[in-house]
Design a protein around this motif. Sequence first.
Motif, PDB file in Angstrom:
ATOM      1  N   ASN A 552       0.832  -1.210   0.000  1.00 55.28           N
ATOM      2  CA  ASN A 552       0.000   0.000   0.000  1.00 55.28           C
ATOM      3  C   ASN A 552       0.860   1.250   0.000  1.00 55.28           C
ATOM      4  N   ALA A 553       1.903   1.252   0.866  1.00 52.21           N
ATOM      5  CA  ALA A 553       2.755   2.442   0.991  1.00 52.21           C
ATOM      6  C   ALA A 553       3.388   2.769  -0.364  1.00 52.21           C
ATOM      7  N   LEU A 554       3.917   1.729  -1.015  1.00 55.44           N
ATOM      8  CA  LEU A 554       4.554   1.961  -2.310  1.00 55.44           C
ATOM      9  C   LEU A 554       3.514   2.328  -3.364  1.00 55.44           C
ATOM     10  N   GLY A 584      -1.578  10.706   2.062  1.00 51.86           N
ATOM     11  CA  GLY A 584      -2.233  10.754   3.385  1.00 51.86           C
ATOM     12  C   GLY A 584      -3.689  10.345   3.286  1.00 51.86           C
ATOM     13  N   ILE A 585      -4.303  10.150   4.421  1.00 55.18           N
ATOM     14  CA  ILE A 585      -5.708   9.718   4.466  1.00 55.18           C
ATOM     15  C   ILE A 585      -6.504  10.764   5.243  1.00 55.18           C
ATOM     16  N   PRO A 586      -7.600  11.257   4.683  1.00 53.57           N
ATOM     17  CA  PRO A 586      -8.402  12.257   5.394  1.00 53.57           C
ATOM     18  C   PRO A 586      -8.861  11.713   6.747  1.00 53.57           C
ATOM     19  N   PHE A 597     -13.834  -4.336   2.421  1.00 49.17           N
ATOM     20  CA  PHE A 597     -14.149  -3.766   1.105  1.00 49.17           C
ATOM     21  C   PHE A 597     -14.118  -2.246   1.062  1.00 49.17           C
ATOM     22  N   TYR A 598     -13.517  -1.611   2.124  1.00 47.11           N
ATOM     23  CA  TYR A 598     -13.482  -0.144   2.063  1.00 47.11           C
ATOM     24  C   TYR A 598     -12.371   0.326   1.132  1.00 47.11           C
ATOM     25  N   ARG A 599     -12.745   1.243   0.228  1.00 47.66           N
ATOM     26  CA  ARG A 599     -11.750   1.868  -0.643  1.00 47.66           C
ATOM     27  C   ARG A 599     -12.001   3.355  -0.640  1.00 47.66           C
ATOM     28  N   SER A 600     -10.944   4.088  -0.420  1.00 50.85           N
ATOM     29  CA  SER A 600     -11.092   5.530  -0.405  1.00 50.85           C
ATOM     30  C   SER A 600     -11.496   6.021  -1.795  1.00 50.85           C
ATOM     31  N   GLU A 607      -5.649  -0.114  -8.449  1.00 49.06           N
ATOM     32  CA  GLU A 607      -6.202  -1.460  -8.345  1.00 49.06           C
ATOM     33  C   GLU A 607      -6.396  -1.829  -6.889  1.00 49.06           C
ATOM     34  N   GLY A 608      -7.364  -2.668  -6.669  1.00 43.57           N
ATOM     35  CA  GLY A 608      -7.554  -3.144  -5.277  1.00 43.57           C
ATOM     36  C   GLY A 608      -8.974  -3.546  -5.023  1.00 43.57           C
ATOM     37  N   LEU A 609      -9.132  -4.377  -3.991  1.00 43.88           N
ATOM     38  CA  LEU A 609     -10.467  -4.862  -3.608  1.00 43.88           C
ATOM     39  C   LEU A 609     -10.975  -4.210  -2.323  1.00 43.88           C
ATOM     40  N   GLY A 610     -10.077  -3.475  -1.650  1.00 40.74           N
ATOM     41  CA  GLY A 610     -10.477  -2.919  -0.347  1.00 40.74           C
ATOM     42  C   GLY A 610     -10.448  -3.980   0.719  1.00 40.74           C
ATOM     43  N   LEU A 611      -9.613  -5.011   0.502  1.00 38.16           N
ATOM     44  CA  LEU A 611      -9.542  -6.092   1.489  1.00 38.16           C
ATOM     45  C   LEU A 611      -8.216  -6.129   2.238  1.00 38.16           C
ATOM     46  N   GLY A 612      -7.166  -5.511   1.635  1.00 38.77           N
ATOM     47  CA  GLY A 612      -5.812  -5.609   2.203  1.00 38.77           C
ATOM     48  C   GLY A 612      -5.739  -5.224   3.668  1.00 38.77           C
ATOM     49  N   LEU A 613      -6.211  -4.003   4.004  1.00 38.98           N
ATOM     50  CA  LEU A 613      -6.098  -3.531   5.389  1.00 38.98           C
ATOM     51  C   LEU A 613      -7.030  -4.307   6.327  1.00 38.98           C
ATOM     52  N   TYR A 614      -8.163  -4.729   5.762  1.00 35.51           N
ATOM     53  CA  TYR A 614      -9.107  -5.505   6.579  1.00 35.51           C
ATOM     54  C   TYR A 614      -8.458  -6.820   6.999  1.00 35.51           C
ATOM     55  N   ILE A 615      -7.837  -7.486   6.006  1.00 34.06           N
ATOM     56  CA  ILE A 615      -7.169  -8.760   6.305  1.00 34.06           C
ATOM     57  C   ILE A 615      -5.993  -8.522   7.254  1.00 34.06           C
TER      58      ILE A 615
HETATM   59  P1  ADP Z   1      -7.032  -1.608  -1.384  1.00 36.00           P
HETATM   60  O1  ADP Z   1      -7.147  -2.911  -2.036  1.00 36.00           O
HETATM   61  O2  ADP Z   1      -7.978  -0.585  -1.919  1.00 36.00           O
HETATM   62  O3  ADP Z   1      -5.660  -1.083  -1.267  1.00 36.00           O
HETATM   63  P2  ADP Z   1      -6.840  -1.687   1.414  1.00 36.00           P
HETATM   64  O4  ADP Z   1      -7.716  -2.340   2.416  1.00 36.00           O
HETATM   65  O5  ADP Z   1      -5.472  -2.125   1.374  1.00 36.00           O
HETATM   66  O6  ADP Z   1      -7.563  -1.856   0.028  1.00 36.00           O
HETATM   67  O7  ADP Z   1      -6.916  -0.150   1.658  1.00 36.00           O
HETATM   68  C1  ADP Z   1      -8.146   0.444   1.848  1.00 36.00           C
HETATM   69  C2  ADP Z   1      -8.081   1.902   1.467  1.00 36.00           C
HETATM   70  O8  ADP Z   1      -7.221   2.624   2.365  1.00 36.00           O
HETATM   71  C3  ADP Z   1      -7.455   2.137   0.125  1.00 36.00           C
HETATM   72  O9  ADP Z   1      -8.451   2.118  -0.866  1.00 36.00           O
HETATM   73  C4  ADP Z   1      -6.840   3.504   0.262  1.00 36.00           C
HETATM   74  O10 ADP Z   1      -7.812   4.464   0.004  1.00 36.00           O
HETATM   75  C5  ADP Z   1      -6.487   3.623   1.739  1.00 36.00           C
HETATM   76  N1  ADP Z   1      -5.040   3.386   1.941  1.00 36.00           N
HETATM   77  C6  ADP Z   1      -4.466   2.248   2.330  1.00 36.00           C
HETATM   78  N2  ADP Z   1      -3.143   2.406   2.490  1.00 36.00           N
HETATM   79  C7  ADP Z   1      -2.865   3.701   2.212  1.00 36.00           C
HETATM   80  C8  ADP Z   1      -1.685   4.485   2.197  1.00 36.00           C
HETATM   81  N3  ADP Z   1      -0.494   3.975   2.523  1.00 36.00           N
HETATM   82  N4  ADP Z   1      -1.799   5.804   1.862  1.00 36.00           N
HETATM   83  C9  ADP Z   1      -2.977   6.327   1.552  1.00 36.00           C
HETATM   84  N5  ADP Z   1      -4.122   5.625   1.530  1.00 36.00           N
HETATM   85  C10 ADP Z   1      -4.081   4.320   1.866  1.00 36.00           C
END
Ligand code: ADP
Length: 652
Positions: A552-554, A584-586, A597-600, A607-615
């Motif tokens: 995510n960071a990269l 940054g994140i608001p 499934f949250y995606r900003s 690309e993404g499913l919004g599952l990475g941070l949840y998992i």
């Molecule tokens: P995704 O598959 O969308 O990356 P994640 O669960 O990993 O799903 O992340 C959820 C949401 O959190 C992302 O859609 C993004 O909006 C925000 N996010 C995650 N990591 C970062 C980051 N390092 N910087 C900014 N926003 C992030």
Amino acid sequence: MADASSPSRSSPRIAAILLDHSPGGIALVEGADFVFAYVNEAFQAIAPDRPMLGRAFSAVWPEVAGQVLPMLERVRTSGEPLELTDFRADVRRRLDGPLEEAWWNVTLKAMPPRGGEPASIAIHIVDRTAAVRERRVTEALQAEQERLREAERAARGAELLAEAIPQLVWTCGPDGETDWLNQRWREYAGLTPGPQDGDLWRAVLHPRDLPGFFDVCSISLHAGMPMDMEVRLRAADGSYRWHLLRAVPLRDDQGRVLQWFGTATDIEEQRRALDSADLARRRETDARSRAEDASFAAGQRAAELDTVLDSIADGLVISNQAGEVERANETARRLLGELPPGSDWLHRFVVRDTLGQELPVGAMPPVRALRGEVVRGVELRLEPRGGPGSPTWLSVSAAPVRDDRGDIRGVVTTFGDITRLHELQERQADLLRAISHDLRTPLTVILTQAQLLQRRPDDPPTVVRRAESVRTSAQRMAAMIDDLVDLVRLEAGLVKLAPRAVALAPFAAELRDRLRGTLAVERLRLEVPESLPAASADPPRLERILVNLITNALKYSPPESETVVSGALVDGQVQLTVADQGPGIPADELDRVFERFYRSPSALRKEGLGLGLYITRLLVEAHGGQIRVESEVGRGSAFHVLLPRAAAERGV
Ligand code: ADP
């Protein structure tokens, strides 16, 4: 003197003189009728005016003939003498006189018979009347004295008893005048010693009890009947205590009242108990009548309540302490079956948790609520026990119902029907399982073929580039499939961790090396101190956590910016931080990024499913750790993962 020395000649005469003057009465009776043949002076003196000589005994002594003749007969027949001591007979001393009691010592002796004559009988009699009279008087006197002593003893005993008993005791004369009080009375009422006058009762009785007391007293005194009444008596300190007054008359042989004997027993406690019982009874009656008054209104309210309960979409059951249903709404009846008051629904079902384990009764939400717990949203599967009907998934909440004093009186249990939701979730899980298997297999083929294409040096560069593109896309796709599969497995609780001590500095370094070629690891800077204590972690899962955060960071930061992986000891736990210089994140999204499934909105182009941070969160929590994010829009984000220290490392 010569005559005197010759007893043989003078003895009959002397004997006659001795007989005549003997102090004892002597007589001789003879013949069939016991005719007096000789009577000496003393015998004659018994009844001086009665001629006796030559007359039959029965004629001389008719008043005693009945007693004496049989004795004379017996002595004559048997020849045995008869001695009677203090033989009592009623005789007339004078012929015209009254019958008088007389006592004699009597000796009857048969004389040797002469010829054919029946034996004559000598009667010797000593008048004992005066002596017996005297003795009787003495005895009577002694008896009287003894009686007096006895009476004194009894009186003293009664007095001692009266002093010893806890009651107040008094005596009064036949007129009702009090003449004696026991010590306790004086102590109780604080009275001075000495005789009490009629004012005693005025001094000690409660003014309100006085008229009644005097009425009862006068009736009792006149009738000579025992008295019995409850009055308040004033104690020395001026307070009044309830007493039971009792007075009984002591009577003489003729039934005349000699004295009254009275007692007063303290009944304050009983009165109080009675009063409070009475009060309680009155209260109960009041309450009952109020309850009756209220029952109509209550009935109406109950109907209203039922309507309200029925309008609630969730099932709702109110049960008592025993777990018996008191009230249930329509939804509850639809979900659980008929629920008449007093019924018990818990035992109708086999209840299982989300892992399929049967729930012990003690773990059922209503039972937990009975122990005071508030239980929210426990997902349970109810299978009808031994009957038809399909299982139901319910989200069950329960809370104790407490009374004014805070004691638990029952439980309110609510049931949300989540059967359809569960069906959907299960279908989703099935789908994910299918995806993980059915998609992964062809994807592996694509990946392998793409890699093979890339390794053919004589192919034109466009082919190599396209092969590279196929490979990276296939890799991303594989990662997404991994996420989905992990999600399902984590949520189903199927992921079992095998934590061990992990030294984080070498772990991070090795990870970076392994990621080379897959991620832009050249942008990574590792700042994990070698001295950082080991964390307790499952290495493959820890790798997943770090890979997700680093990816995510990269992904979200500019291509040339740096991402720093650092480590620190925070509150005794090991903390790993992945910090980037991205957008940054608001603030209002900070909590939501860890949701499923949250995606900003701003990240949608990536690309993404919004599952990475949840998992990632699920994995961190499975370790017993925590994850949080600090972020400033325009400057970057820092994700902090807190992990427990390895056991061997603790306390170092
Ligand atoms: P995704 O598959 O969308 O990356 P994640 O669960 O990993 O799903 O992340 C959820 C949401 O959190 C992302 O859609 C993004 O909006 C925000 N996010 C995650 N990591 C970062 C980051 N390092 N910087 C900014 N926003 C992030």
